[in-house]
Write a protein that holds these residues in place. Structure first.
Motif, PDB file in Angstrom:
ATOM      1  N   SER A 154       0.831  -1.203   0.000  1.00  0.00           N
ATOM      2  CA  SER A 154       0.000   0.000   0.000  1.00  0.00           C
ATOM      3  C   SER A 154       0.868   1.257   0.000  1.00  0.00           C
ATOM      4  CB  SER A 154      -0.926  -0.006   1.221  1.00  0.00           C
ATOM      5  OG  SER A 154      -1.703   1.177   1.263  1.00  0.00           O
ATOM      6  N   GLN A 155       1.926   1.251   0.812  1.00  0.00           N
ATOM      7  CA  GLN A 155       2.819   2.407   0.867  1.00  0.00           C
ATOM      8  C   GLN A 155       3.563   2.596  -0.454  1.00  0.00           C
ATOM      9  OE1 GLN A 155       3.117   4.752   3.223  1.00  0.00           O
ATOM     10  NE2 GLN A 155       1.410   3.717   4.263  1.00  0.00           N
ATOM     11  N   GLU A 156       3.909   1.488  -1.108  1.00  0.00           N
ATOM     12  CA  GLU A 156       4.562   1.591  -2.417  1.00  0.00           C
ATOM     13  C   GLU A 156       3.669   2.332  -3.412  1.00  0.00           C
ATOM     14  OE1 GLU A 156       5.638  -2.249  -3.865  1.00  0.00           O
ATOM     15  OE2 GLU A 156       7.668  -2.141  -3.036  1.00  0.00           O
ATOM     16  N   TRP A 157       2.396   1.975  -3.428  1.00  0.00           N
ATOM     17  CA  TRP A 157       1.479   2.617  -4.368  1.00  0.00           C
ATOM     18  C   TRP A 157       1.177   4.057  -3.966  1.00  0.00           C
ATOM     19  CZ3 TRP A 157       0.628   1.210  -9.095  1.00  0.00           C
ATOM     20  CH2 TRP A 157       0.802  -0.131  -9.459  1.00  0.00           C
ATOM     21  N   VAL A 158       1.251   4.348  -2.677  1.00  0.00           N
ATOM     22  CA  VAL A 158       1.107   5.741  -2.243  1.00  0.00           C
ATOM     23  C   VAL A 158       2.257   6.580  -2.793  1.00  0.00           C
ATOM     24  CG1 VAL A 158       1.204   7.277  -0.237  1.00  0.00           C
ATOM     25  CG2 VAL A 158      -0.265   5.261  -0.187  1.00  0.00           C
ATOM     26  N   CYS A 159       3.476   6.033  -2.732  1.00  0.00           N
ATOM     27  CA  CYS A 159       4.641   6.744  -3.278  1.00  0.00           C
ATOM     28  C   CYS A 159       4.495   6.953  -4.788  1.00  0.00           C
ATOM     29  CB  CYS A 159       5.917   5.970  -2.973  1.00  0.00           C
ATOM     30  SG  CYS A 159       6.347   5.916  -1.219  1.00  0.00           S
ATOM     31  N   ARG A 160       4.001   5.930  -5.484  1.00  0.00           N
ATOM     32  CA  ARG A 160       3.798   6.068  -6.923  1.00  0.00           C
ATOM     33  C   ARG A 160       2.704   7.086  -7.232  1.00  0.00           C
ATOM     34  NH1 ARG A 160       3.897  -0.454  -8.010  1.00  0.00           N
ATOM     35  NH2 ARG A 160       6.164  -0.726  -7.669  1.00  0.00           N
ATOM     36  N   MET A 161       1.698   7.117  -6.381  1.00  0.00           N
ATOM     37  CA  MET A 161       0.632   8.107  -6.561  1.00  0.00           C
ATOM     38  C   MET A 161       1.189   9.518  -6.400  1.00  0.00           C
ATOM     39  SD  MET A 161      -2.816   8.651  -4.269  1.00  0.00           S
ATOM     40  CE  MET A 161      -1.816   9.267  -2.904  1.00  0.00           C
ATOM     41  N   GLN A 162       2.059   9.697  -5.411  1.00  0.00           N
ATOM     42  CA  GLN A 162       2.657  11.013  -5.182  1.00  0.00           C
ATOM     43  C   GLN A 162       3.561  11.417  -6.350  1.00  0.00           C
ATOM     44  OE1 GLN A 162       4.561  10.380  -1.399  1.00  0.00           O
ATOM     45  NE2 GLN A 162       2.674  10.753  -0.219  1.00  0.00           N
ATOM     46  N   GLU A 163       4.296  10.432  -6.898  1.00  0.00           N
ATOM     47  CA  GLU A 163       5.143  10.728  -8.054  1.00  0.00           C
ATOM     48  C   GLU A 163       4.299  11.131  -9.261  1.00  0.00           C
ATOM     49  OE1 GLU A 163       7.442   7.273  -8.747  1.00  0.00           O
ATOM     50  OE2 GLU A 163       8.680   7.479  -6.932  1.00  0.00           O
ATOM     51  N   ALA A 164       3.209  10.398  -9.486  1.00  0.00           N
ATOM     52  CA  ALA A 164       2.322  10.732 -10.606  1.00  0.00           C
ATOM     53  C   ALA A 164       1.662  12.082 -10.390  1.00  0.00           C
ATOM     54  CB  ALA A 164       1.266   9.640 -10.770  1.00  0.00           C
ATOM     55  N   ASP A 165       1.345  12.394  -9.133  1.00  0.00           N
ATOM     56  CA  ASP A 165       0.726  13.684  -8.817  1.00  0.00           C
ATOM     57  C   ASP A 165       1.696  14.824  -9.095  1.00  0.00           C
ATOM     58  OD1 ASP A 165      -1.333  15.307  -7.977  1.00  0.00           O
ATOM     59  OD2 ASP A 165      -0.731  15.252  -5.869  1.00  0.00           O
ATOM     60  N   ALA A 166       2.984  14.578  -8.751  1.00  0.00           N
ATOM     61  CA  ALA A 166       3.990  15.620  -8.994  1.00  0.00           C
ATOM     62  C   ALA A 166       4.187  15.857 -10.486  1.00  0.00           C
ATOM     63  CB  ALA A 166       5.311  15.225  -8.335  1.00  0.00           C
ATOM     64  N   LYS A 167       4.052  14.791 -11.272  1.00  0.00           N
ATOM     65  CA  LYS A 167       4.215  14.914 -12.725  1.00  0.00           C
ATOM     66  C   LYS A 167       2.898  15.272 -13.420  1.00  0.00           C
ATOM     67  CE  LYS A 167       7.965  11.512 -12.805  1.00  0.00           C
ATOM     68  NZ  LYS A 167       8.417  10.182 -13.303  1.00  0.00           N
ATOM     69  N   GLU A 168       1.835  15.381 -12.609  1.00  0.00           N
ATOM     70  CA  GLU A 168       0.502  15.734 -13.109  1.00  0.00           C
ATOM     71  C   GLU A 168       0.007  14.741 -14.165  1.00  0.00           C
ATOM     72  OE1 GLU A 168       0.594  19.743 -14.459  1.00  0.00           O
ATOM     73  OE2 GLU A 168       0.804  20.580 -12.430  1.00  0.00           O
ATOM     74  N   ILE A 169       0.275  13.447 -13.883  1.00  0.00           N
ATOM     75  CA  ILE A 169      -0.247  12.381 -14.749  1.00  0.00           C
ATOM     76  C   ILE A 169      -1.492  11.825 -14.053  1.00  0.00           C
ATOM     77  CG2 ILE A 169       0.275  10.221 -15.942  1.00  0.00           C
ATOM     78  CD1 ILE A 169       3.232  10.870 -15.655  1.00  0.00           C
ATOM     79  N   ILE A 170      -2.636  12.327 -14.439  1.00  0.00           N
ATOM     80  CA  ILE A 170      -3.875  12.048 -13.713  1.00  0.00           C
ATOM     81  C   ILE A 170      -4.236  10.563 -13.751  1.00  0.00           C
ATOM     82  CG2 ILE A 170      -6.308  12.628 -13.477  1.00  0.00           C
ATOM     83  CD1 ILE A 170      -4.363  14.901 -12.877  1.00  0.00           C
ATOM     84  N   GLY A 171      -4.104   9.945 -14.928  1.00  0.00           N
ATOM     85  CA  GLY A 171      -4.476   8.534 -15.050  1.00  0.00           C
ATOM     86  C   GLY A 171      -3.639   7.644 -14.144  1.00  0.00           C
ATOM     87  N   HIS A 172      -2.320   7.873 -14.142  1.00  0.00           N
ATOM     88  CA  HIS A 172      -1.436   7.081 -13.288  1.00  0.00           C
ATOM     89  C   HIS A 172      -1.739   7.326 -11.807  1.00  0.00           C
ATOM     90  CE1 HIS A 172       1.903   6.509 -16.553  1.00  0.00           C
ATOM     91  NE2 HIS A 172       0.704   6.092 -16.936  1.00  0.00           N
ATOM     92  N   ARG A 173      -2.047   8.591 -11.496  1.00  0.00           N
ATOM     93  CA  ARG A 173      -2.343   8.917 -10.095  1.00  0.00           C
ATOM     94  C   ARG A 173      -3.594   8.187  -9.616  1.00  0.00           C
ATOM     95  NH1 ARG A 173      -5.479  11.737  -6.881  1.00  0.00           N
ATOM     96  NH2 ARG A 173      -4.587  12.848  -5.077  1.00  0.00           N
TER      97      ARG A 173
END
Length: 205
Positions: A154-173
């Protein structure tokens, strides 16, 4: 009466070890099996006597004794192969019939075969008990590891969500957020289930 049945079964088990397995010729094998059949006849006779005695206990209404001296089933009269071949397959969880747990003083004092029988089964029962204790310890650890693994995912996917959010990739987030939530729910469900199981085990103890 259970003592005679126990002696017969122990004799039969040891005969398989000392005569049947060591018979190298047809003549010796025939004589060995004749001894086994002789023990079988005595065992059948003692079983019939026990059944008649138990029937009389039923007629007398001796409920307390009937709880101790239960009905003999066909499976109970099967000779154990543990003594004959301790390393045989499919014996890992084999246990003795109920009448072996009845305390009958002196049933092995004059019978070396019974001593050998008890010795082998005592060691196997001790090993089985130790294995169950080990399994119980490992299951508890595996419960903890499972919850920790799901939380880690779960924490791994939270980190990936934050990375996608920083890159403004909505689908990945969105996908990462859904995965993080899924693993979080799995960890919570696993933890709740394990806690209930542990609670039931503590009550049983």
């Amino acid at each position: 009466m259970p003592v005679t049945v126990r002696v017969n079964l122990a004799d039969k088990a040891v005969l398989f070890r000392t005569t049947i397995r060591s018979a190298k010729s047809q003549a010796r094998s025939t004589r060995a099996w004749a001894r086994v059949h002789s023990v079988d006849r005595v065992l059948n006779l003692n079983t019939q006597i026990y059944a008649k005695c138990r029937k009389q206990l039923i007629n007398l209404g001796a409920d307390d004794l009937l709880m101790k001296y239960r009905r003999l089933e066909k499976a109970d009269l099967k000779a154990t192969t543990v003594v004959a071949d301790p390393n045989a397959r499919s014996q890992r969880n084999s246990t003795l019939a109920w009448f072996w747990s009845i305390d009958i003083e002196g049933d092995s004092t004059s019978n070396d075969w019974m001593n050998e029988f008890y010795r082998v089964h005592w060691l196997r029962t001790l090993a089985l008990c130790n294995r169950w204790e080990e399994e119980l310890l490992l299951v508890g650890r595996e419960m903890t590891w499972t919850v920790a693994f799901l939380m880690h995912k779960s924490q791994e996917w939270v980190c990936r969500m934050q990375e996608a959010d920083a890159k403004e990739i909505i689908g990945h987030r969105c996908y990462a957020a859904r995965q993080a939530q899924m693993y979080l729910q799995l960890s919570q469900h696993a933890e709740d289930s394990f806690d209930r199981t542990k609670g039931v085990a503590e009550v049983a103890e």
